[in-house]
Design a protein around this motif. Structure first.
Motif: not given
Length: 71
Positions: A46-50, A19-21
């Motif tokens: 990179r942080d594991g979120f798509y 959500v932040t991204y």
């Protein structure tokens, strides 16, 4: 304001979530900053979120405003 808050979060080691991204990528589309938006997508993955639909929508918006960068 959102960009500054994001920078403070990162400098203090507070991790971001999808959500932040998505919010930050939407801010980039509002500011018409394609490079920042694409950098955030890279960080997000990179942080594991798509990216989800809302993220792709923001990327399309930023692309509309910055089409001349890709010609």
């Amino acid at each position: 304001m959102a960009v500054e808050t994001f920078k403070i979060m990162k400098s203090r080691g507070i991790s971001s979530d999808a959500v932040t991204y998505a919010i930050m990528i939407n801010c980039c589309s509002t500011m018409k900053s394609a490079r920042s938006a694409y950098a955030l997508v890279s960080m997000m993955i990179r942080d594991g979120f798509y990216p989800e639909t809302v993220t792709y929508t923001s990327l399309i918006k930023v692309r509309q405003f910055t089409w001349y960068l890709f010609v």
